[in-house]
Design a protein around this motif. Structure first.
Motif, mmCIF file in Angstrom:
data_model
loop_
_atom_site.group_PDB
_atom_site.id
_atom_site.type_symbol
_atom_site.label_atom_id
_atom_site.label_comp_id
_atom_site.label_asym_id
_atom_site.label_seq_id
_atom_site.Cartn_x
_atom_site.Cartn_y
_atom_site.Cartn_z
ATOM 1 N N UNK A 66 63.322 24.227 44.671
ATOM 2 C CA UNK A 66 62.432 25.356 44.965
ATOM 3 C C UNK A 66 63.157 26.432 45.759
ATOM 4 N N UNK A 67 63.964 26.001 46.761
ATOM 5 C CA UNK A 67 64.733 26.966 47.551
ATOM 6 C C UNK A 67 65.700 27.730 46.641
ATOM 7 N N UNK A 68 66.342 26.971 45.726
ATOM 8 C CA UNK A 68 67.299 27.603 44.822
ATOM 9 C C UNK A 68 66.596 28.640 43.943
ATOM 10 N N UNK A 69 65.387 28.275 43.463
ATOM 11 C CA UNK A 69 64.597 29.209 42.659
ATOM 12 C C UNK A 69 64.284 30.462 43.456
ATOM 13 N N UNK A 70 63.896 30.281 44.718
ATOM 14 C CA UNK A 70 63.565 31.426 45.566
ATOM 15 C C UNK A 70 64.770 32.344 45.735
ATOM 16 N N UNK A 71 65.943 31.734 46.003
ATOM 17 C CA UNK A 71 67.122 32.547 46.299
ATOM 18 C C UNK A 71 67.577 33.324 45.061
ATOM 19 N N UNK A 72 67.538 32.681 43.901
ATOM 20 C CA UNK A 72 67.988 33.410 42.716
ATOM 21 C C UNK A 72 66.910 34.373 42.218
ATOM 22 N N UNK B 68 57.302 27.108 46.775
ATOM 23 C CA UNK B 68 57.822 26.508 48.014
ATOM 24 C C UNK B 68 56.706 25.858 48.811
ATOM 25 N N UNK B 69 55.572 26.566 48.942
ATOM 26 C CA UNK B 69 54.457 26.038 49.733
ATOM 27 C C UNK B 69 53.916 24.770 49.090
ATOM 28 N N UNK B 70 53.768 24.809 47.747
ATOM 29 C CA UNK B 70 53.253 23.630 47.043
ATOM 30 C C UNK B 70 54.177 22.433 47.229
ATOM 31 N N UNK B 71 55.495 22.662 47.098
ATOM 32 C CA UNK B 71 56.441 21.555 47.248
ATOM 33 C C UNK B 71 56.445 21.043 48.679
ATOM 34 N N UNK B 72 56.314 21.966 49.637
ATOM 35 C CA UNK B 72 56.271 21.534 51.034
ATOM 36 C C UNK B 72 55.064 20.655 51.279
ATOM 37 N N UNK B 73 53.925 21.012 50.648
ATOM 38 C CA UNK B 73 52.724 20.184 50.791
ATOM 39 C C UNK B 73 52.932 18.811 50.171
ATOM 40 N N UNK B 74 53.555 18.792 48.966
ATOM 41 C CA UNK B 74 53.765 17.516 48.296
ATOM 42 C C UNK B 74 54.742 16.643 49.057
ATOM 43 N N UNK B 75 55.620 17.295 49.836
ATOM 44 C CA UNK B 75 56.638 16.561 50.575
ATOM 45 C C UNK B 75 56.067 15.946 51.840
ATOM 46 N N UNK B 76 55.120 16.641 52.478
ATOM 47 C CA UNK B 76 54.743 16.244 53.829
ATOM 48 C C UNK B 76 53.452 15.452 53.890
ATOM 49 N N UNK B 77 52.543 15.625 52.926
ATOM 50 C CA UNK B 77 51.235 15.032 53.113
ATOM 51 C C UNK B 77 51.246 13.561 52.732
ATOM 52 N N UNK B 78 50.738 12.732 53.619
ATOM 53 C CA UNK B 78 50.712 11.295 53.380
ATOM 54 C C UNK B 78 49.321 10.790 53.041
ATOM 55 N N UNK B 79 48.292 11.380 53.643
ATOM 56 C CA UNK B 79 46.928 10.851 53.500
ATOM 57 C C UNK B 79 46.272 11.457 52.269
ATOM 58 N N UNK B 80 46.737 11.025 51.100
ATOM 59 C CA UNK B 80 46.156 11.551 49.864
ATOM 60 C C UNK B 80 45.226 10.492 49.299
ATOM 61 N N UNK B 81 44.027 10.457 49.823
ATOM 62 C CA UNK B 81 43.074 9.453 49.372
ATOM 63 C C UNK B 81 42.189 9.977 48.264
ATOM 64 N N UNK B 82 42.349 11.249 47.907
ATOM 65 C CA UNK B 82 41.480 11.841 46.908
ATOM 66 C C UNK B 82 40.198 12.380 47.502
#
Lengths: 120, 167
Positions: A66-72, B68-82
């Motif tokens: 995602x970062x790479x996508x943003x930068x390019x 970026x925001x979506x990926x950050x959310x998918x990376x950090x959130x643990x309590x995904x109970x639906x």
């Protein structure tokens, strides 16, 4: 009214796009047969029942894509005004852009050497 | 006349989708509302005839930053109970403080600024050609430094992510 001369085509395309997608969705909803069964919502209709949650925590290495996508993406934005005025700009503007792309190629090269680009 | 109608359409769409970001119970829905809201702001930039800023808004904010925001959310959130998410948390008073301060600052600044008078109610048109001319004749060095900034940001992200990988 040159503003609307320029942008009316975009606006008409926008409205036409909304109508096209909207009629397709509404038409599918009206014409298509729907069977509301609980079993249709599981992932594999004839397979094992899925367990656990459907939200997995992704690894941080996918963030780099995602970062790479943003930068390019930003690089594209900078190339755009340069490309529009390419013929009228002095020759050193060409070398500015070469240098710019070279520096960002350095980022890509670094990512390549660090094996970020490998999908695991 | 038609400009005012379209302006109100975009303004209502922006405010409505922004409210959708705040009040939707699923973060993915919130992100989709965010894309719509940012695209609406891009539409307003087109009405201000600053096409380059609109391009930046659509491509970078509507596209890359939301990813970026979506990926950050998918990376950090643990309590995904639906279950539907709670709308407030312990950070709510601080969020309200920051939000109200930002609102007051923005309204104050926009009221205190002497805006340049535009001719015949038409905003001053700044074309992409003009931006290209100025960027590559007067501001060559900042342009190159911007690329170095992007390089540093990317290498920093790689260093952090690879540290995580090796542990």
């Amino acid at each position: 009214m040159s503003f609307y001369d320029t942008w009316s085509a975009v606006f008409i395309a926008l409205i036409a796009g909304v109508i096209l997608v909207g009629t397709a969705l509404i038409g599918a909803r009206l014409l298509g047969p729907f069977a509301r069964e609980q079993g249709k919502s599981i992932s594999y209709e004839c397979g094992m029942l899925p367990t656990g949650k459907n939200w997995t925590q992704v690894h941080v290495r996918y963030y780099l894509f995602a970062i790479m996508f943003l930068i390019f993406d930003v690089e594209t934005i900078f190339i755009f005004p340069w490309a529009v005025r390419f013929l009228d700009l002095p020759s050193h503007a060409f070398w500015y852009m070469v240098f710019f792309v070279l520096i960002l190629s350095g980022a890509l090269f670094y990512a390549w050497r660090k094996k970020v680009l490998e999908w695991r | 006349m038609i400009t005012e109608i379209l302006w109100w359409f975009f303004a209502i769409a922006i405010v409505g989708t922004a409210a959708g970001v705040v009040f939707s119970r699923s973060v993915v829905h919130a992100a989709i509302f965010l894309i719509l809201s940012l695209a609406g702001v891009g539409g307003l930039y087109i009405f201000l005839t600053v096409e380059f800023v609109a391009l930046v808004q659509f491509l970078i904010y509507g596209g890359a930053v939301t990813v970026l925001i979506l990926l950050a959310l998918m990376m950090t959130r643990l309590d995904a109970t639906g279950a539907p998410d709670k709308l407030t948390g312990p950070q709510a008073p601080f969020g309200a403080l920051v939000g109200i301060t930002l609102l007051l600052t923005l309204v104050g600044v926009s009221l205190a600024t002497a805006w340049p008078g535009d001719v015949d109610d038409l905003p001053t048109n700044i074309t992409i050609e003009q931006i290209g001319d100025v960027m590559f004749t007067s501001y060559g060095a900042p342009f190159i430094i911007a690329s170095a900034l992007l390089l540093v940001a990317f290498i920093g992200a790689i260093v952090f992510a690879k540290q995580e990988d090796e542990v």
